[in-house]
Design a protein around this motif. Sequence first.
Motif, mmCIF file in Angstrom:
data_model
loop_
_atom_site.group_PDB
_atom_site.id
_atom_site.type_symbol
_atom_site.label_atom_id
_atom_site.label_comp_id
_atom_site.label_asym_id
_atom_site.label_seq_id
_atom_site.Cartn_x
_atom_site.Cartn_y
_atom_site.Cartn_z
ATOM 1 N N ASP A 124 0.693 -1.411 -0.125
ATOM 2 C CA ASP A 124 -0.103 -0.052 -0.096
ATOM 3 C C ASP A 124 1.045 1.291 -0.179
ATOM 4 N N ALA A 125 1.799 1.402 0.810
ATOM 5 C CA ALA A 125 2.876 2.371 0.716
ATOM 6 C C ALA A 125 3.680 2.763 -0.426
ATOM 7 N N ALA A 126 4.186 1.556 -1.066
ATOM 8 C CA ALA A 126 4.735 1.686 -2.502
ATOM 9 C C ALA A 126 3.880 2.211 -3.521
ATOM 10 N N MET A 127 2.816 1.759 -3.413
ATOM 11 C CA MET A 127 1.880 2.036 -4.657
ATOM 12 C C MET A 127 0.929 3.111 -4.311
ATOM 13 N N SER A 128 1.002 3.727 -3.292
ATOM 14 C CA SER A 128 -0.087 4.690 -3.058
ATOM 15 C C SER A 128 -0.008 5.911 -4.176
ATOM 16 N N GLY A 129 1.037 6.130 -4.704
ATOM 17 C CA GLY A 129 1.140 7.345 -5.639
ATOM 18 C C GLY A 129 0.774 6.911 -7.110
ATOM 19 N N ASN A 130 0.349 5.595 -7.438
ATOM 20 C CA ASN A 130 -0.215 5.168 -8.735
ATOM 21 C C ASN A 130 -1.750 4.671 -8.419
ATOM 22 N N LEU A 131 -2.390 5.728 -9.055
ATOM 23 C CA LEU A 131 -3.767 5.789 -9.083
ATOM 24 C C LEU A 131 -4.416 4.827 -10.224
ATOM 25 N N CYS A 132 -5.578 4.012 -9.955
ATOM 26 C CA CYS A 132 -6.289 3.163 -10.825
ATOM 27 C C CYS A 132 -7.760 3.730 -10.741
ATOM 28 N N ARG A 133 -8.256 4.540 -11.804
ATOM 29 C CA ARG A 133 -9.431 5.023 -12.017
ATOM 30 C C ARG A 133 -10.454 3.959 -11.749
ATOM 31 N N CYS A 134 -10.099 2.554 -12.232
ATOM 32 C CA CYS A 134 -10.943 1.336 -12.102
ATOM 33 C C CYS A 134 -11.161 0.780 -10.951
ATOM 34 N N GLY A 135 -10.267 1.129 -9.969
ATOM 35 C CA GLY A 135 -10.313 0.663 -8.472
ATOM 36 C C GLY A 135 -9.994 -0.945 -8.421
ATOM 37 N N THR A 136 -8.954 -1.241 -8.933
ATOM 38 C CA THR A 136 -8.366 -2.653 -9.023
ATOM 39 C C THR A 136 -7.532 -3.008 -7.972
ATOM 40 N N TYR A 137 -7.424 -2.091 -7.029
ATOM 41 C CA TYR A 137 -6.488 -2.218 -5.870
ATOM 42 C C TYR A 137 -6.414 -3.570 -5.208
ATOM 43 N N PRO A 138 -7.303 -4.113 -4.758
ATOM 44 C CA PRO A 138 -7.434 -5.369 -4.528
ATOM 45 C C PRO A 138 -6.551 -6.733 -5.329
#
Length: 154
Positions: A124-138
């Motif tokens: 979460d910390a490393a990826m926090s600056g990469n936004l995904c408009r589709c919300g595929t974070y999980p």
Amino acid sequence: MATPLTVNGTTHQIDLPDDVPLLWVLRDELGLTGTKYGCGVAACGACTVQIDGEAVRSCQVALADVWGPVTTIEGLGTPDALHAVQAAWVEHQVAQCGYCQSGQILQAAALLSQTPAPTDDDIDAAMSGNLCRCGTYPRIRAAIHAAAAALREG
């Protein structure tokens, strides 16, 4: 005077002003369009590449400030095999629209090169600056864990 720039293992002589952002050198001069323009202010991560293994926002790095070899999404794997992160992205069906994915993948690969067994908090910390408009974070997190396991297993 031309500036030497090594991208994906190939050295190019770039005859552009020193202040041209690396993003535009990659896309317009070298034709490497896998690196995307998102916001232009390093807030979204779509333009993420690696310089000497470090994930950076190419929209904010001037040509003259590049300090080492550049890796883009086109150079992450090999002609014969996907990088473990790319393979995990496919396996976990991470991409929806796909626009942010090259930046997400380069950021994840940089994380795994420094943290071979990341926790959810590390991811979460490393990826926090990469936004995904589709919300595929999980799915991004699951793919990073899978890639980490694959890299550890060899």
